[in-house]
Design an enzyme around this catalytic site. Structure first.
Site, mmCIF file in Angstrom:
data_model
loop_
_atom_site.group_PDB
_atom_site.id
_atom_site.type_symbol
_atom_site.label_atom_id
_atom_site.label_comp_id
_atom_site.label_asym_id
_atom_site.label_seq_id
_atom_site.Cartn_x
_atom_site.Cartn_y
_atom_site.Cartn_z
ATOM 1 N N ASN A 9 1.739 13.160 3.510
ATOM 2 C CA ASN A 9 0.703 12.137 3.690
ATOM 3 C C ASN A 9 1.185 11.183 4.775
ATOM 4 O O ASN A 9 2.088 10.388 4.547
ATOM 5 C CB ASN A 9 0.494 11.399 2.356
ATOM 6 C CG ASN A 9 -0.395 10.182 2.520
ATOM 7 O OD1 ASN A 9 -1.131 10.058 3.501
ATOM 8 N ND2 ASN A 9 -0.332 9.270 1.550
ATOM 9 N N LYS A 11 -0.367 8.744 6.120
ATOM 10 C CA LYS A 11 -0.941 7.389 6.020
ATOM 11 C C LYS A 11 -1.496 6.955 7.387
ATOM 12 O O LYS A 11 -1.965 7.806 8.152
ATOM 13 C CB LYS A 11 0.103 6.410 5.485
ATOM 14 C CG LYS A 11 0.822 6.953 4.247
ATOM 15 C CD LYS A 11 1.604 5.928 3.513
ATOM 16 C CE LYS A 11 2.379 6.606 2.402
ATOM 17 N NZ LYS A 11 2.773 5.716 1.351
ATOM 18 N N HIS A 95 -5.511 7.899 -3.782
ATOM 19 C CA HIS A 95 -4.125 7.468 -3.563
ATOM 20 C C HIS A 95 -3.977 6.027 -4.056
ATOM 21 O O HIS A 95 -4.916 5.233 -3.960
ATOM 22 C CB HIS A 95 -3.794 7.572 -2.071
ATOM 23 C CG HIS A 95 -2.337 7.373 -1.788
ATOM 24 N ND1 HIS A 95 -1.763 6.129 -1.732
ATOM 25 C CD2 HIS A 95 -1.338 8.264 -1.573
ATOM 26 C CE1 HIS A 95 -0.471 6.266 -1.484
ATOM 27 N NE2 HIS A 95 -0.182 7.553 -1.388
ATOM 28 N N GLU A 97 -2.650 3.532 -2.821
ATOM 29 C CA GLU A 97 -2.966 2.512 -1.807
ATOM 30 C C GLU A 97 -4.473 2.315 -1.704
ATOM 31 O O GLU A 97 -4.953 1.202 -1.469
ATOM 32 C CB GLU A 97 -2.349 2.924 -0.454
ATOM 33 C CG GLU A 97 -0.838 2.732 -0.464
ATOM 34 C CD GLU A 97 -0.068 3.681 0.434
ATOM 35 O OE1 GLU A 97 -0.659 4.299 1.337
ATOM 36 O OE2 GLU A 97 1.152 3.811 0.213
ATOM 37 N N GLU A 167 1.905 10.328 -9.082
ATOM 38 C CA GLU A 167 2.629 9.409 -8.198
ATOM 39 C C GLU A 167 2.801 8.062 -8.897
ATOM 40 O O GLU A 167 1.891 7.213 -8.845
ATOM 41 C CB GLU A 167 1.843 9.201 -6.899
ATOM 42 C CG GLU A 167 1.634 10.455 -6.100
ATOM 43 C CD GLU A 167 1.513 10.158 -4.616
ATOM 44 O OE1 GLU A 167 2.330 10.681 -3.853
ATOM 45 O OE2 GLU A 167 0.619 9.381 -4.228
ATOM 46 N N GLY A 173 6.903 4.543 -1.604
ATOM 47 C CA GLY A 173 7.350 3.733 -0.477
ATOM 48 C C GLY A 173 8.442 2.738 -0.827
ATOM 49 O O GLY A 173 8.748 1.832 -0.051
ATOM 50 N N SER A 213 8.768 8.566 -3.018
ATOM 51 C CA SER A 213 10.109 8.541 -2.433
ATOM 52 C C SER A 213 10.821 9.898 -2.495
ATOM 53 O O SER A 213 12.024 9.967 -2.765
ATOM 54 C CB SER A 213 10.956 7.440 -3.089
ATOM 55 O OG SER A 213 10.363 6.171 -2.851
HETATM 56 C C1 PEP Z 1 2.676 8.759 -0.800
HETATM 57 O O1 PEP Z 1 2.237 8.038 0.086
HETATM 58 O O2 PEP Z 1 1.920 9.531 -1.394
HETATM 59 C C2 PEP Z 1 4.105 8.700 -1.107
HETATM 60 C C3 PEP Z 1 4.552 9.385 -2.126
HETATM 61 O O3 PEP Z 1 4.881 7.919 -0.283
HETATM 62 P P1 PEP Z 1 6.508 7.891 -0.215
HETATM 63 O O4 PEP Z 1 6.976 9.314 -0.203
HETATM 64 O O5 PEP Z 1 6.824 7.155 1.038
HETATM 65 O O6 PEP Z 1 6.981 7.181 -1.440
#
Ligand code: PEP
Length: 255
Positions: A9, A11, A95, A97, A167, A173, A213
Site C-alpha cells: 500500500n 498510500k 483502511h 487511515e 491491521e 506506521g 509495520s
Molecule cells: C498499511 O498502511 O496498511 C500499513 C500496514 O502500513 P505500515 O506497514 O507502514 O505499518
C-alpha cells in the site's frame, strides 16, 4: 489451499515517474516468485501507468479506495469501473487511515465492497482494533462487529474472492508490529467467525492477511502462524528491495 498474498500500500506517495521507476525495478526482481501473489497499490494517478508497465508480469495492481456509485455528480470520487478500466484488479477498502481521517464506517465499507464486486475488483477489506480497544480487551468484539457489518450481504461465493486484512491500528506506521502470537490469535478468531457465518468451505478459501509495520525481518514469523496468509505492507513497500525481500522471505516461509 490459499495462495499467499503480499500487497504493498503506497498510500499518498510516488508520482507517475517514481511509480514507473519502482515497477520497472520490481518486475524482474520478483519474476521467479510464483507461489505468492504480489500486488502494488499506487495512488490513483499512477494506476494506469503501473498496470501498463506490469502487464504480463506476476504483479497485480490495486487501488487504495473507490466510491460506490458508478458515475455521476460526485466531485473528487473515483468509481470501480474507472479503476478497472485503468488496469486495477483489486481495491483496498476501509483502511484505518480512511476510517480515522475521512470518516469511513462499516456502512460505507459495506457499500464499497458491493461496488468492488460489481466492477469485478477483488476487495481487500481492512479491519482492526485501536490501542484503546485492545487495552480494554475489546479486540475480538471489534473484529466481529467490523466483519458482520462490513461484509453484510456478501455471499459465500464472493467471500472466496475477498481478502481480509487484519491491521491493528496501533501497529500501522508505528514500527511496532503485532507479535506473531497476537496476530495468530486474531487471525484464528477471524477464520472461526468466517466459518460460522459463511461456511467452512468459503472460509477456508478466503485469504486473511496481516498488516502493521511488516518488514523483511518480521514477515517469516508472522506468516508462520497458520491463519496468516500474507501481508499488507505500508512503509516498507515504498522501497523496492525491502518489498522484494518481504515477498521472497514470505515465499520461503510458506514453502
Ligand atoms: C498499511 O498502511 O496498511 C500499513 C500496514 O502500513 P505500515 O506497514 O507502514 O505499518
Amino acid at each position: 489451499m490459499r495462495t499467499p498474498l503480499i500487497a504493498g500500500n503506497w498510500k499518498m506517495f510516488k508520482t507517475i515517474a517514481e511509480t514507473m521507476k519502482h515497477v520497472k525495478a520490481l518486475r524482474p526482481l520478483v519474476k521467479d516468485i510464483t507461489d505468492v501473489e504480489i500486488v502494488v497499490a499506487p495512488a490513483f494517478p499512477s494506476i494506469h501507468a503501473a498496470a501498463e508497465s506490469l502487464r504480463g508480469s506476476n504483479v497485480l495492481v490495486a487501488a487504495q479506495d473507490l466510491y460506490w456509485e458508478r458515475e455521476g455528480a460526485f466531485t473528487g470520487e473515483v468509481s470501480g469501473a474507472m479503476l478497472k478500466d485503468a488496469g486495477a484488479d483489486l481495491v483496498i477498502i476501509g483502511h484505518s487511515e480512511r476510517r480515522t481521517l475521512f470518516g469511513e464506517t462499516d456502512a460505507t465499507v459495506n457499500r464499497k465492497i458491493g461496488a468492488a464486486f460489481a466492477a469485478d475488483l477483488a476487495p481487500i477489506v481492512c479491519i482492526g482494533e485501536t490501542l484503546d480497544q485492545r487495552e480494554r480487551s475489546e479486540t475480538l468484539d471489534v473484529l466481529d462487529r467490523q466483519i458482520r457489518a462490513g461484509l453484510d450481504g456478501v455471499t459465500s461465493g464472493q467471500l472466496v474472492q475477498l481478502v481480509l486484512a487484519y491491521e491493528p491500528v496501533w501497529a500501522i506506521g508505528t514500527g511496532r508490529n503485532a507479535t506473531p502470537d497476537q496476530a495468530g490469535e486474531a487471525h484464528a478468531h477471524i477464520r472461526q467467525r468466517l466459518r460460522q457465518w459463511f461456511g467452512a468451505e468459503a472460509a477456508d478459501l478466503c485469504r486473511v492477511i496481516y498488516g502493521g509495520s511488516v518488514k523483511p525481518e518480521n514477515i517469516r514469523d508472522l506468516v508462520a502462524q497458520p491463519d496468516v496468509d500474507g501481508a499488507l505492507v505500508g512503509g516498507a513497500s515504498l522501497d523496492v528491495k525491502a518489498f522484494f525481500d518481504i515477498a521472497r522471505n514470505a515465499a520461503e516461509a510458506f514453502r
